[in-house]
Design an enzyme around this catalytic site. Sequence first.
Site, PDB file in Angstrom:
ATOM      1  N   HIS A   1      -9.445   1.148  -0.994  1.00 13.38           N
ATOM      2  CA  HIS A   1      -9.369   1.857   0.284  1.00 13.38           C
ATOM      3  C   HIS A   1     -10.762   1.836   0.895  1.00 13.38           C
ATOM      4  O   HIS A   1     -11.748   2.174   0.222  1.00 13.38           O
ATOM      5  CB  HIS A   1      -8.974   3.315   0.069  1.00 13.38           C
ATOM      6  CG  HIS A   1      -7.525   3.543  -0.227  1.00 13.38           C
ATOM      7  ND1 HIS A   1      -6.878   2.939  -1.268  1.00 13.38           N
ATOM      8  CD2 HIS A   1      -6.604   4.332   0.404  1.00 13.38           C
ATOM      9  CE1 HIS A   1      -5.600   3.347  -1.268  1.00 13.38           C
ATOM     10  NE2 HIS A   1      -5.413   4.195  -0.264  1.00 13.38           N
TER      11      HIS A   1
ATOM     12  N   ASP B   1       2.056   4.166   2.575  1.00 14.04           N
ATOM     13  CA  ASP B   1       0.995   4.984   1.964  1.00 14.04           C
ATOM     14  C   ASP B   1       1.580   6.081   1.070  1.00 14.04           C
ATOM     15  O   ASP B   1       1.602   5.928  -0.151  1.00 14.04           O
ATOM     16  CB  ASP B   1       0.076   5.565   3.036  1.00 14.04           C
ATOM     17  CG  ASP B   1      -1.336   5.861   2.520  1.00 14.04           C
ATOM     18  OD1 ASP B   1      -1.627   5.534   1.357  1.00 14.04           O
ATOM     19  OD2 ASP B   1      -2.161   6.402   3.286  1.00 14.04           O
ATOM     20  N   ASP B   2       2.027   7.170   1.670  1.00 18.81           N
ATOM     21  CA  ASP B   2       2.618   8.285   0.915  1.00 18.81           C
ATOM     22  C   ASP B   2       3.876   8.735   1.659  1.00 18.81           C
ATOM     23  O   ASP B   2       3.851   9.738   2.381  1.00 18.81           O
ATOM     24  CB  ASP B   2       1.606   9.436   0.814  1.00 18.81           C
ATOM     25  CG  ASP B   2       0.351   9.003   0.074  1.00 18.81           C
ATOM     26  OD1 ASP B   2       0.389   8.927  -1.159  1.00 18.81           O
ATOM     27  OD2 ASP B   2      -0.658   8.715   0.750  1.00 18.81           O
TER      28      ASP B   2
ATOM     29  N   GLU C   1     -10.806   3.979   6.204  1.00 26.18           N
ATOM     30  CA  GLU C   1      -9.690   4.834   6.651  1.00 26.18           C
ATOM     31  C   GLU C   1     -10.309   5.924   7.531  1.00 26.18           C
ATOM     32  O   GLU C   1     -10.054   5.993   8.725  1.00 26.18           O
ATOM     33  CB  GLU C   1      -8.967   5.440   5.440  1.00 26.18           C
ATOM     34  CG  GLU C   1      -7.843   6.401   5.796  1.00 26.18           C
ATOM     35  CD  GLU C   1      -7.177   7.055   4.568  1.00 26.18           C
ATOM     36  OE1 GLU C   1      -7.738   6.961   3.454  1.00 26.18           O
ATOM     37  OE2 GLU C   1      -6.107   7.671   4.743  1.00 26.18           O
TER      38      GLU C   1
ATOM     39  N   HIS D   1       1.284   4.853  -2.667  1.00 30.80           N
ATOM     40  CA  HIS D   1       0.901   5.582  -3.882  1.00 30.80           C
ATOM     41  C   HIS D   1       2.175   6.195  -4.434  1.00 30.80           C
ATOM     42  O   HIS D   1       2.832   6.980  -3.752  1.00 30.80           O
ATOM     43  CB  HIS D   1      -0.113   6.671  -3.545  1.00 30.80           C
ATOM     44  CG  HIS D   1      -1.324   6.142  -2.847  1.00 30.80           C
ATOM     45  ND1 HIS D   1      -2.510   5.914  -3.494  1.00 30.80           N
ATOM     46  CD2 HIS D   1      -1.519   5.746  -1.561  1.00 30.80           C
ATOM     47  CE1 HIS D   1      -3.396   5.431  -2.640  1.00 30.80           C
ATOM     48  NE2 HIS D   1      -2.823   5.312  -1.454  1.00 30.80           N
TER      49      HIS D   1
ATOM     50  N   HIS E   1       0.848  -1.190   0.000  1.00 29.89           N
ATOM     51  CA  HIS E   1       0.000   0.000   0.000  1.00 29.89           C
ATOM     52  C   HIS E   1       0.879   1.234   0.000  1.00 29.89           C
ATOM     53  O   HIS E   1       1.283   1.738   1.049  1.00 29.89           O
ATOM     54  CB  HIS E   1      -0.926  -0.023   1.233  1.00 29.89           C
ATOM     55  CG  HIS E   1      -1.872   1.145   1.308  1.00 29.89           C
ATOM     56  ND1 HIS E   1      -2.962   1.152   2.166  1.00 29.89           N
ATOM     57  CD2 HIS E   1      -1.914   2.329   0.663  1.00 29.89           C
ATOM     58  CE1 HIS E   1      -3.621   2.285   2.030  1.00 29.89           C
ATOM     59  NE2 HIS E   1      -2.989   3.032   1.137  1.00 29.89           N
TER      60      HIS E   1
HETATM   61  N1  HPA Z   1      -6.317   7.571   1.149  1.00 28.70           N
HETATM   62  C1  HPA Z   1      -6.998   7.793   0.030  1.00 28.70           C
HETATM   63  N2  HPA Z   1      -6.427   8.176  -1.093  1.00 28.70           N
HETATM   64  C2  HPA Z   1      -5.119   8.365  -1.116  1.00 28.70           C
HETATM   65  C3  HPA Z   1      -4.361   8.160   0.016  1.00 28.70           C
HETATM   66  C4  HPA Z   1      -4.997   7.731   1.207  1.00 28.70           C
HETATM   67  O1  HPA Z   1      -4.394   7.522   2.266  1.00 28.70           O
HETATM   68  N3  HPA Z   1      -3.097   8.437  -0.346  1.00 28.70           N
HETATM   69  C5  HPA Z   1      -3.082   8.776  -1.639  1.00 28.70           C
HETATM   70  N4  HPA Z   1      -4.320   8.745  -2.109  1.00 28.70           N
HETATM   71 ZN    ZN Z   2      -3.560   4.905   0.433  1.00 23.30          ZN
END
Ligand code: HPA
Ligand code: ZN
Length: 346
Positions: free
Chosen positions: A205, A286-287, A208, A27, A25
Amino acid sequence: MLKIKPVALDRLPKLLRLMPKAELHMHIEGSLEPELMFALAQRNGVSMAYADVESLRRAYVFDNLQDFLDIYHAGTLVLRTEQDFYDMAHAYLARAAADNVVHAEIFFDTQTHTGHGLSTEVVINGLHRACVAGEAEFGISASLILCFLRHLSEKEAFESLEQALPLRDKLLGVGLASSEKGHPPEKFARVFARARDLGFRLVAHAGEEGPPAYIWSALDVLKVERIDHGVQAINDPTLMAHLAKERIPLTVCPLSNLKLRVFPALAEHNLGRMMEAGIVATINSDDPAYFGGHINQNFTQTFAALGLGAQQAYQLARNSFEASFIDDSLRHQYIDRLNAAFETFD
Ligand code: HPA
Ligand code: ZN
């Protein structure tokens, strides 16, 4: 299952670093570090809203997911050519390999970039070329998952899927990302059904920021095989039991959850409780350029905050291979390497 010896607290970061793991996971657009962002802006003649790397980094303070998505989207404006996508993904793979990531399933989207006038081919060809190079240079296996942007319509998701189909053999699966609340999975029922018919692996997703109901509909309506985040499942005991019994993996991102204020502190994260409930959880970044760390920082900070140890380290790394979409022979090779890392650690 391997018998895991306890490891002293001061030696745990070393074990977390050297154990082989999969990242499921992340991006790729969220791996774009400010330094590379400024370099690409200069290369492409794109002007930046921030004077320098430091002031850009200082802006990375978020109250929620949408707050982050706005800044994240602005950062993607520097991506203009196939080489930019290659450079971004190559930098991520080099960095991930240094954290002993041996396999990565990378999220990206095309809608952001086609919205900026780029073609789907530029995006996918650049990323795919980096995946091939990553294998040769770092021995990391990597594949691509095309995410639909859920704040846009299902019709637009269909268009992005159709545009990607000529490059079908460069893609592993499809996912669902962007603003969660108000955009339930069932909005994308038909496009996921089509992707399923085409043989794509499916993830989304869910849970969250959104409610457990979104996790249920991702499973029941979209028929996804993994849930990205999923931490809100804790509020639905029936769902928790279902995830554990069916061994549906959750790709958890602790530092993301902290930075987007899903939990007020890492010590309050529910990852440990999820694992105790028998859920197949994994740790991911994630990022990483925006949330303060790559995968190993997610591991070390979460382990310190929650008091987790070697047994959980093994379980999480093993889960990452069990939850990945690699074929069984590669899966067994990676699990053998994981076992060897634990057996020889002292
Ligand atoms: N959630 C949803 N979309 C996203 C995320 C996330 O954590 N990171 C990049 N796009
Ligand atoms: Zn994500």
